[in-house]
Design an enzyme around this catalytic site. Structure first.
Site, PDB file in Angstrom:
ATOM      1  N   ARG A  44      24.583  29.855 105.670  1.00  0.00           N
ATOM      2  CA  ARG A  44      24.105  31.252 105.638  1.00  0.00           C
ATOM      3  C   ARG A  44      23.582  31.688 106.999  1.00  0.00           C
ATOM      4  O   ARG A  44      23.752  32.854 107.379  1.00  0.00           O
ATOM      5  CB  ARG A  44      23.030  31.421 104.574  1.00  0.00           C
ATOM      6  N   LYS A 215      30.966  31.637  80.459  1.00  0.00           N
ATOM      7  CA  LYS A 215      30.841  32.603  79.366  1.00  0.00           C
ATOM      8  C   LYS A 215      31.667  33.861  79.558  1.00  0.00           C
ATOM      9  O   LYS A 215      31.681  34.447  80.645  1.00  0.00           O
ATOM     10  CB  LYS A 215      29.385  33.042  79.270  1.00  0.00           C
ATOM     11  N   GLY A 370      29.902  32.192  92.841  1.00  0.00           N
ATOM     12  CA  GLY A 370      29.247  30.967  93.272  1.00  0.00           C
ATOM     13  C   GLY A 370      30.016  29.674  93.079  1.00  0.00           C
ATOM     14  O   GLY A 370      30.273  28.943  94.042  1.00  0.00           O
ATOM     15  N   GLY A 393      26.730  36.937  93.010  1.00  0.00           N
ATOM     16  CA  GLY A 393      26.417  38.047  92.110  1.00  0.00           C
ATOM     17  C   GLY A 393      26.786  39.391  92.719  1.00  0.00           C
ATOM     18  O   GLY A 393      27.300  40.284  92.030  1.00  0.00           O
TER      19      GLY A 393
HETATM   20  P1  AMP Z   1      29.934  30.609  85.819  1.00  0.00           P
HETATM   21  O1  AMP Z   1      28.621  30.505  86.516  1.00  0.00           O
HETATM   22  O2  AMP Z   1      29.970  31.495  84.643  1.00  0.00           O
HETATM   23  O3  AMP Z   1      31.088  30.839  86.784  1.00  0.00           O
HETATM   24  O4  AMP Z   1      30.167  29.181  85.177  1.00  0.00           O
HETATM   25  C1  AMP Z   1      30.244  28.009  85.909  1.00  0.00           C
HETATM   26  C2  AMP Z   1      29.946  26.851  85.005  1.00  0.00           C
HETATM   27  O5  AMP Z   1      30.866  26.847  83.935  1.00  0.00           O
HETATM   28  C3  AMP Z   1      30.104  25.521  85.706  1.00  0.00           C
HETATM   29  O6  AMP Z   1      28.861  24.907  85.789  1.00  0.00           O
HETATM   30  C4  AMP Z   1      31.049  24.755  84.812  1.00  0.00           C
HETATM   31  O7  AMP Z   1      30.648  23.431  84.591  1.00  0.00           O
HETATM   32  C5  AMP Z   1      31.012  25.523  83.514  1.00  0.00           C
HETATM   33  N1  AMP Z   1      32.242  25.346  82.729  1.00  0.00           N
HETATM   34  C6  AMP Z   1      33.497  25.533  83.143  1.00  0.00           C
HETATM   35  N2  AMP Z   1      34.371  25.210  82.184  1.00  0.00           N
HETATM   36  C7  AMP Z   1      33.648  24.797  81.124  1.00  0.00           C
HETATM   37  C8  AMP Z   1      33.986  24.323  79.824  1.00  0.00           C
HETATM   38  N3  AMP Z   1      35.258  24.217  79.425  1.00  0.00           N
HETATM   39  N4  AMP Z   1      32.968  23.993  79.007  1.00  0.00           N
HETATM   40  C9  AMP Z   1      31.681  24.094  79.394  1.00  0.00           C
HETATM   41  N5  AMP Z   1      31.306  24.535  80.608  1.00  0.00           N
HETATM   42  C10 AMP Z   1      32.275  24.887  81.463  1.00  0.00           C
END
Ligand code: AMP
Length: 412
Positions: A44, A215, A370, A393
């Protein structure tokens, strides 16, 4: 302009009259420190150097504003800010080395010391003031606090893209105190917007988005907006299984947001109406629980009840790679699996490789968000993609079409 910022209407940093001016620069020096309070990753700081050097070379002195960590959330036992842990003073030696000159430090953000020091700066001098978040007023966007920050400089430059989605005093409110010809974005923010505008404004086709992460609920707005822009969306990560379930598949114990099944169906039908193909992973790498064990492969819509999908499977990897290989524009946000687990990182790393290969073959690729940024860095392919966003974000919100307060403040 279609939810995208028009970069032709603001003052360019290169057009500012810098000579003998004190330029107040909001940077993002929120770097990770180890327990000995040493910087473990200076990316950064490195990203902010071009803007700082440009200002210094133009005959200005520079006053740097930044936050570090969340001092208001991690108060000491007696309810005070933990100054020792969160002070920006820890950054001074490294910053001095990188800028090749002494960096002065003010123990406060806007008090007598900061003001006196800022007034005695000569062209070429650099002053770093204390952590902006030592005061609660920062995150409230407080006008009075912002006016005191504004008193430190004659010109304001915002180069902290990572906090541009926050209406904080040092990122947003402070800009009110500078007329249009005395404020601008730094080079880093300019680049971020330019690249995002290129992708979302006039993409070469086919335009393929790869969206992963945990999610669906975090990515709804992004998906809705992408449906208006792209030709295909490849969905992986935990969020894919809410879609598989909504379509009637058996997903075992895989991540699922039951309350969003209808929404998943709505997204699928909106995509169909817009002629956008949504590609779900045909197969998955699974485990009996959230453990880093050897994967068991299943069709994504027939996962046994005691198992959960933790990565996309080999057939899905092939399909995703083929689609990415044919793309001329690529957006990637979110990992395809639990890439923190050794046994479940293949999907994410293969997709990183496919995006790098497509870029080498002439596609434009933007990695925003991220964890996909962490994945591309870990895979050693960072140099092989077109643009890696510094603002997780903030980039997500910009791509969603939101107005970011820190950006709009420069245009007001
Ligand atoms: P996000 O911050 O929403 O981009 O999510 C990232 C996180 O999603 C990471 O820490 C991953 O380990 C988790 N992730 C990705 N695929 C899966 C999965 N199939 N089941 C559970 N967690 C997941």
């Amino acid at each position: 302009m279609n939810g995208l910022l028009d970069l032709t209407i603001n003052m360019k940093i290169t057009d500012l009259n810098l000579n003998n001016q004190r330029v107040l620069v909001r940077v993002d020096f929120n770097v990770p420190l180890n327990s000995a309070l040493e910087i473990t990753d200076d990316t950064r700081i490195l990203k902010a150097l071009p803007t700082i050097n440009l200002l210094l070379d133009g005959g200005a002195s520079v006053i740097l504003l930044s936050h570090l960590g969340r001092p208001q959330k991690k108060l000491t036992e007696d309810g005070n800010v933990n100054k020792e842990k969160f002070t920006l003073r820890n950054l001074v030696p490294h910053l001095s080395k990188l800028l090749n000159r002494p960096v002065h430090f003010a123990n406060d953000v806007y008090g007598t010391e900061a003001v006196t020091q800022s007034l005695s700066l000569n062209p070429g001098d650099v002053l770093l003031v204390e952590n902006t978040r030592f005061h609660k007023q920062e995150s409230k966007g407080d006008l009075e606090y912002a006016s005191r920050l504004a008193a430190l400089g004659d010109i304001y430059v915002n180069d902290a893209f990572g906090t541009a989605h926050r209406a904080h005093a040092s990122t947003t409110t402070v800009a009110k105190f500078f007329p249009r010809h005395r404020k601008s974005f730094g080079l880093l923010i300019d680049q971020e917007i330019e690249k995002a505008n290129l992708l979302m404004g006039s993409p070469k086709r086919p335009f393929v988005a790869v969206v992963g992460g945990a999610k669906v609920s975090d990515k709804i707005k992004l998906l809705e907006r992408l449906i208006e822009k792209v030709d295909k969306i490849l969905i992986g990560g935990g969020m894919a299984y809410t879609f598989v379930k909504a379509k009637g598949g058996d997903i075992g114990n895989s991540l699922c947001e039951i309350e969003h099944l209808d929404l998943a169906l709505e997204i699928l039908s909106k995509a169909e109406r817009n002629n956008v193909e949504i590609v779900l992973p045909i197969d998955s790498a699974c485990a009996e629980g959230f453990h880093d064990n050897s994967p068991i492969f299943h069709n994504s819509s027939s996962i046994p009840g005691n198992q959960m999908a933790l990565d996309i499977g080999p057939k899905a990897i092939e399909t995703f790679k083929e689609n990415i290989g044919n793309a001329k524009s690529i957006l990637w946000n979110g990992p395809l699996g639990v890439f923190e687990f050794k046994h479940f990182q293949l999907g994410t790393f293969q997709i990183a490789q496919a995006v790098a290969d497509a870029t080498q073959n002439g596609a434009f690729s933007l990695i925003g968000g991220g964890d996909s940024v962490a994945a591309i860095n870990q895979s050693g392919l960072a140099e092989k993609v077109s643009h890696i966003s510094t603002g997780g974000g903030a980039m997500l919100e910009y791509l969603e079409g939101k107005l970011l307060p820190g950006l709009n403040a420069i245009l007001d």
